[in-house]
Design a protein around this motif. Structure first.
Motif, PDB file in Angstrom:
ATOM      1  N   ASP A   1      70.856  82.086 -74.223  1.00  0.00           N
ATOM      2  CA  ASP A   1      70.355  81.155 -73.216  1.00  0.00           C
ATOM      3  C   ASP A   1      70.495  79.753 -73.785  1.00  0.00           C
ATOM      4  O   ASP A   1      69.845  79.395 -74.753  1.00  0.00           O
ATOM      5  CB  ASP A   1      68.900  81.467 -72.891  1.00  0.00           C
ATOM      6  N   THR A   2      71.390  78.990 -73.197  1.00  0.00           N
ATOM      7  CA  THR A   2      71.622  77.633 -73.681  1.00  0.00           C
ATOM      8  C   THR A   2      71.191  76.637 -72.618  1.00  0.00           C
ATOM      9  O   THR A   2      70.918  77.003 -71.489  1.00  0.00           O
ATOM     10  CB  THR A   2      73.115  77.413 -74.007  1.00  0.00           C
ATOM     11  N   CYS A   3      71.151  75.416 -72.957  1.00  0.00           N
ATOM     12  CA  CYS A   3      70.734  74.380 -72.013  1.00  0.00           C
ATOM     13  C   CYS A   3      71.651  74.375 -70.795  1.00  0.00           C
ATOM     14  O   CYS A   3      72.844  74.135 -70.903  1.00  0.00           O
ATOM     15  CB  CYS A   3      70.764  73.011 -72.678  1.00  0.00           C
ATOM     16  N   GLY A   4      71.094  74.669 -69.649  1.00  0.00           N
ATOM     17  CA  GLY A   4      71.834  74.575 -68.409  1.00  0.00           C
ATOM     18  C   GLY A   4      72.634  75.794 -67.995  1.00  0.00           C
ATOM     19  O   GLY A   4      73.029  75.917 -66.860  1.00  0.00           O
TER      20      GLY A   4
ATOM     21  N   GLN B   1      73.355  80.216 -68.912  1.00  0.00           N
ATOM     22  CA  GLN B   1      73.274  81.415 -69.734  1.00  0.00           C
ATOM     23  C   GLN B   1      74.679  81.876 -70.069  1.00  0.00           C
ATOM     24  O   GLN B   1      75.566  81.873 -69.213  1.00  0.00           O
ATOM     25  CB  GLN B   1      72.567  82.541 -68.980  1.00  0.00           C
TER      26      GLN B   1
END
Length: 89
Positions: free
Chosen positions: A30-33, A35
């Motif tokens: 899960d990354t910024c902005g 998945q």
């Protein structure tokens, strides 16, 4: 609104792969902005045999991933550098 893959989706997808006799596992980052999900292929001993099996396993796994998310009304996009990374679009 962006579509979100939850941990229950991940569990059910991995169960589906196992039911199909596939040894691949799906993992979630899960990354910024956005998945990002990735496919872990089983490891093997002989490189030549493993490469052939990996290719077959990867293609069958990708088919199952697409079918699983299609049922949920989601579309999957695989990366162009090997197809082990993917995300929902």
């Amino acid at each position: 609104m962006p579509k979100v893959v939850n941990f229950f989706d991940l569990i059910h997808l991995n169960e589906r792969l196992a039911q199909q006799g596939l040894l691949s596992k799906i993992h979630l980052r899960d990354t910024c902005g956005k998945q990002t999900l990735w496919i872990e292929l089983p490891s093997g001993e002989k490189a030549d045999e493993r490469e052939k099996i990996d290719g077959q396993e990867l293609e069958k796994t990708k088919e199952q991933i697409e079918a699983f998310f299609a049922i949920k009304g989601m579309t999957v996009e695989f990366d162009l550098t090997g197809g082990k990374n993917f995300w929902i679009v």
